[in-house]
Scaffold this active site. Sequence first.
Site, short mmCIF file in Angstrom:
data_model
loop_
_atom_site.label_atom_id
_atom_site.label_comp_id
_atom_site.label_asym_id
_atom_site.label_seq_id
_atom_site.Cartn_x
_atom_site.Cartn_y
_atom_site.Cartn_z
CD GLU A 16 -2.55 1.69 0.27
OE1 GLU A 16 -2.44 2.86 -0.14
OE2 GLU A 16 -3.30 0.85 -0.25
CB SER B 283 -22.84 5.38 0.40
OG SER B 283 -22.79 6.31 -0.67
CG HIS C 28 -25.56 -1.14 -2.82
ND1 HIS C 28 -26.44 -0.08 -2.90
CD2 HIS C 28 -24.31 -0.60 -2.79
CE1 HIS C 28 -25.76 1.06 -2.91
NE2 HIS C 28 -24.48 0.77 -2.85
CE LYS D 29 -25.85 0.70 -6.60
NZ LYS D 29 -24.63 0.73 -7.40
CB CYS E 51 -16.42 19.57 18.91
SG CYS E 51 -15.13 18.44 19.46
CB CYS F 120 -10.50 14.65 21.40
SG CYS F 120 -10.94 14.38 19.68
#
Length: 479
Positions: free
Chosen positions: A31, A45, A49, A249, A433, A438
């Site tokens: 990667e 999303s 599906h 979609k 926030c 944090c």
Amino acid sequence: MYDICIIGAGVVGTNIARELAKYQVRVCLVEKEEDVGCGASKANSGIVHGGYSDEPGTLKAELCVKGNRMYEQLNKELNFGYRETGSVVLAFRDEDMKTLEKLYQYGIKNGVGGLAIIDGEKVRELEPYVSKEVKAALYCRNAGVTSPYEFVIALAENAITNGVELKLNTAVVGIEKVDDYFKVATNKGEIQTQYVINAAGIYCDKISSLIGIDDFHIIPRRGQYVLLDKEQNYLANSVIFQVPTELGKGILVTTTYHGNLMVGPNAEEINDKDDVGTTQDVLENIVKTARMSVPDFDMKQAITSFAGNRPISSKKDWIIEESRVAGFINLIGIDSPGLTASPAIALKVVELLKLAGLELKNKKDFMAYRKPIIQVKDENFKGDINSTNPDEHIICRCEQVTETEIIDALHRNIAIKSIDAIKRRTRAGMGKCQSGFCLSRVKEIIARELHIPVEEVTQRGKDSPGLPERAKRGKYIKL
């Protein structure tokens, strides 16, 4: 020498890695980013599906339905977060009814269960806050929502536990076939392997061209989203779609796995594969379109916007095949519903490897279980921002993230030290926030646990690009 080198640690690459970890083979997962799941896998999303959207007979249709059926068991094993919610595709006009009927027939032919076309009254029983203009809908019981970045992390952790080697910050710059193996050149040295799996997502065309296969190209299709506070999640019980367009979609309204309301995405073809910024005019159109489905969400409760780029191929369907270069397996144009289909894609790749001549013997000691990082807090949780007990010491107030959870994330088998990597694992900074409280607390814990100066703790990793340009929240919350 590895048996298999997988290029790309998104949801497809990590599913393949975890599936191959069940066998007695040596696998490396490569990667280019500082963490797994940093491409489209973390910016989508999060929908599992049902499988009615794609034309029967296509790979998309076949693998979406198969993948959908695997999520419940995978979540039991890996604890990444999945919930079956159902979905509805809304019809507003008489002509939309033809589309619903087409999708229904697609779903029946694809083997999708729990499908029905329901009238407007029934829609509003399921979804009380949808528009009064809705005439009917296609209901699918089998759809759901997941936490996509946590899914990738869980897959990668479990693959590593079972012997896969993960190489982060490792960019592939060349591939050469030598006799019966490949030399994969990277910015961190050479990898020798019998088989190469190209799961590079939006960069799959670039990786493929390194071995001389350039008969396709990938177009980035950006999708922008708005994320709203959990106070708005009462507005959607299921995934609420509109009838699809040629570009995808369409704009949806849904509750995410962790309970935020989310609207989007649009679909815009762009030139820059790395451009995941958001723009005011596009967000305005998304909000306007989403209000056709659910009119009354309050944009004052919007907490952030984000975008992801889907890899759209010049081919109509997905291409998953051993290429004309023996031993080089290409996965081309895995766009939506790639997240849903990814577990089934992994099974298909394993079969391709067998057909290509790789002998796969089962491991007797494969460990399927991976414990969660995020701990569920019930009414008995006694968290406090000043507690001296790490189990109760709250670091992120909005999401109730404890010191123990952050420490756990840091000391697992993926080496991380960025704020965003902690955010994806624990949700620290994902609340209302947006890290206002944090951020410094998280940085201090990372520095302390990794024995590094606080100054070395970065937002996205040392060599990662800067934060994308985003529309100013002060403007779009007025929509």
